[in-house]
Design a protein around this motif. Structure first.
Motif, mmCIF file in Angstrom:
data_model
loop_
_atom_site.group_PDB
_atom_site.id
_atom_site.type_symbol
_atom_site.label_atom_id
_atom_site.label_comp_id
_atom_site.label_asym_id
_atom_site.label_seq_id
_atom_site.Cartn_x
_atom_site.Cartn_y
_atom_site.Cartn_z
ATOM 1 N N ALA A 124 -8.194 -32.759 33.463
ATOM 2 C CA ALA A 124 -7.820 -34.559 34.140
ATOM 3 C C ALA A 124 -6.417 -34.217 33.510
ATOM 4 O O ALA A 124 -6.810 -34.446 32.189
ATOM 5 N N PRO A 125 -5.051 -34.851 33.456
ATOM 6 C CA PRO A 125 -4.037 -34.953 32.197
ATOM 7 C C PRO A 125 -4.603 -36.612 31.773
ATOM 8 O O PRO A 125 -4.166 -35.591 30.754
ATOM 9 N N GLU A 126 -5.123 -37.196 31.468
ATOM 10 C CA GLU A 126 -5.450 -38.009 30.655
ATOM 11 C C GLU A 126 -6.409 -37.187 29.857
ATOM 12 O O GLU A 126 -7.021 -37.798 28.668
ATOM 13 N N ASP A 127 -7.051 -36.526 29.905
ATOM 14 C CA ASP A 127 -7.981 -36.151 28.766
ATOM 15 C C ASP A 127 -7.334 -35.169 28.128
ATOM 16 O O ASP A 127 -7.630 -34.170 27.211
ATOM 17 N N SER A 128 -6.565 -34.788 28.063
ATOM 18 C CA SER A 128 -5.426 -33.327 27.651
ATOM 19 C C SER A 128 -4.487 -34.132 26.563
ATOM 20 O O SER A 128 -3.700 -35.536 26.627
ATOM 21 N N PRO A 129 -4.401 -32.971 25.787
ATOM 22 C CA PRO A 129 -3.441 -33.846 24.658
ATOM 23 C C PRO A 129 -1.836 -34.147 24.615
ATOM 24 O O PRO A 129 -1.579 -33.556 25.642
#
Length: 259
Positions: A124-129
């Motif tokens: 998920a994008p929310e889990d990426s810096p």
């Protein structure tokens, strides 16, 4: 700045137009490629209402595009299911962008094949810096949020992959959003340049796999990958996926690599 403000002067009528908010979408001395493509696409849409969904496009980035432009559009052929439209942006009396749009109505499928899954899905994008915070062209800083779509510490060769979304929804239809976002990544060849130098997109061809896409949170995974680079040019494959891993665009681009 909302993209609607940039597109407001486009009435669908041929002739001069002034993009009063072009400064918010500039990349160096020209309008960012996705924004200039969207101007041409919007011209086609507003010139010929009631078109079926967009399925493919071929775009030539010929010369820089600024605030003062001239717009043209014409139907090349209109069949029972497919309508082909050409639109152009002129600047200084010369062609600056030429685009060929293929609009096609949905038909009963006689062949079906899902796009291949991305083997190394990043999660998920929310889990990426966050990526490029405070870096890159002003149009990215003002209009996009980017997050890493690959391990930033690993060697990914000539491939750049990032999660991207617009910082404002802009009330765009799904295809307009794809056109605006589809060229946001730098070419993968940047990763293998022997010395830093300017780059310039020459063209962009793409197929729209899902013209009705609605990705959660507005996030799309964008990838540019150099397939071959030599003699000052790179052949790039451009792809985009929605947040559920469904591919929505398949594209190809020629990029000039200077320096």
């Amino acid at each position: 700045m909302t993209i609607a403000s940039l597109l407001e002067p486009i009435t669908g009528q041929p002739g001069p137009a002034r993009l009063v908010h072009a400064a918010d979408w500039m990349q160096g001395r020209t309008l960012y490629g996705g924004a200039s493509a969207l101007v041409a696409y919007t011209m086609a849409q507003r010139a010929f209402t009631g078109l079926p969904p967009l399925r493919a496009a071929q775009i030539g980035f010929v010369a820089p595009i600024g605030e003062e432009i001239e717009l043209h559009a014409e139907i090349i052929r209109e069949g029972r299911n497919v309508t082909q439209v050409r639109s152009e942006i002129h600047s200084g009396g010369k062609t600056a962008l030429t685009a060929f749009w293929l609009f096609a109505a949905q038909r009963d499928a006689n062949a079906k094949r899902a796009a291949d899954d991305l083997a190394d899905w990043p999660g998920a994008p929310e889990d990426s810096p966050q990526a490029m915070k405070g870096q890159g062209p002003a149009f990215i800083q003002n209009n996009f949020e980017l997050r890493y779509g690959q391990d930033k510490e690993a060697d990914h060769g000539a491939t750049i992959r990032r999660w991207a979304r617009l910082t404002e929804d802009h009330d765009l239809d799904p295809v307009s959003k794809l056109v605006l976002m589809g060229d946001v990544m730098p070419p993968g060849a940047m990763r293998i340049m022997q010395r830093m130098g300017p780059i310039s997109s020459i063209n962009w061809s793409f197929n729209v796999l899902d013209p009705f896409t609605q990705s959660e949170g507005g996030w799309y995974l964008a990838e540019n990958a150099s397939q071959y680079a030599d003699s000052g040019y790179s052949s790039e494959r451009l792809r985009m996926w929605d947040s559920d891993g469904r591919q929505v665009i398949e594209g190809l681009q020629c990029v000039a690599v200077f320096g």
